[in-house]
Design a protein around this motif. Structure first.
Motif, PDB file in Angstrom:
ATOM      1  N   VAL A 230      -4.081  50.748  45.225  1.00  0.00           N
ATOM      2  CA  VAL A 230      -5.297  50.907  46.009  1.00  0.00           C
ATOM      3  C   VAL A 230      -6.407  50.145  45.291  1.00  0.00           C
ATOM      4  O   VAL A 230      -6.598  50.295  44.079  1.00  0.00           O
ATOM      5  CB  VAL A 230      -5.674  52.402  46.159  1.00  0.00           C
ATOM      6  N   THR A 231      -7.155  49.322  46.018  1.00  0.00           N
ATOM      7  CA  THR A 231      -8.218  48.526  45.423  1.00  0.00           C
ATOM      8  C   THR A 231      -9.444  49.391  45.131  1.00  0.00           C
ATOM      9  O   THR A 231      -9.521  50.556  45.556  1.00  0.00           O
ATOM     10  CB  THR A 231      -8.645  47.386  46.369  1.00  0.00           C
TER      11      THR A 231
ATOM     12  N   ARG B 216      -8.746  50.234  49.587  1.00  0.00           N
ATOM     13  CA  ARG B 216      -7.825  49.635  50.553  1.00  0.00           C
ATOM     14  C   ARG B 216      -6.426  49.586  49.947  1.00  0.00           C
ATOM     15  O   ARG B 216      -6.269  49.296  48.769  1.00  0.00           O
ATOM     16  CB  ARG B 216      -8.263  48.219  50.913  1.00  0.00           C
ATOM     17  N   ASP B 217      -5.431  49.881  50.785  1.00  0.00           N
ATOM     18  CA  ASP B 217      -4.043  49.742  50.341  1.00  0.00           C
ATOM     19  C   ASP B 217      -3.732  48.270  50.137  1.00  0.00           C
ATOM     20  O   ASP B 217      -4.163  47.419  50.921  1.00  0.00           O
ATOM     21  CB  ASP B 217      -3.069  50.312  51.376  1.00  0.00           C
ATOM     22  N   ARG B 218      -2.981  47.987  49.081  1.00  0.00           N
ATOM     23  CA  ARG B 218      -2.639  46.606  48.779  1.00  0.00           C
ATOM     24  C   ARG B 218      -1.172  46.512  48.387  1.00  0.00           C
ATOM     25  O   ARG B 218      -0.663  47.361  47.675  1.00  0.00           O
ATOM     26  CB  ARG B 218      -3.524  46.117  47.633  1.00  0.00           C
TER      27      ARG B 218
ATOM     28  N   GLU C 274     -12.130  49.118  46.534  1.00  0.00           N
ATOM     29  CA  GLU C 274     -12.748  49.397  47.839  1.00  0.00           C
ATOM     30  C   GLU C 274     -11.911  50.377  48.658  1.00  0.00           C
ATOM     31  O   GLU C 274     -12.139  50.552  49.850  1.00  0.00           O
ATOM     32  CB  GLU C 274     -12.915  48.094  48.628  1.00  0.00           C
TER      33      GLU C 274
END
Length: 68
Positions: free
Chosen positions: A48-49, A53-55, A51
């Protein structure tokens, strides 16, 4: 659109010996000689970043560099 070579590259870069050979053969920088290739460790490409967000990345390697 996914590149049809993706699977081949993922397989190629999934071996620590190949990562070592590519770095020592193609990266002409002094820091490469300070890498301890015996410590190469594949780590999860899912995270998870900052921000939130899933990565998903293909392959991530961890290696000791000098005294670090």
């Amino acid at each position: 659109m996914a590149n049809h070579h993706d699977h081949s590259y993922k397989l190629l870069f999934s071996y620590p010996e190949m990562v070592r050979d590519l770095l020592t053969g193609f990266v002409k920088e002094a820091w490469v000689s300070q890498l301890d290739f015996s410590t190469l460790e594949k780590v999860s490409g899912s995270y998870v970043t900052d921000e939130l967000r899933d990565r998903e990345d293909d392959i991530i390697w961890r290696v000791h560099w000098g005294d670090d």
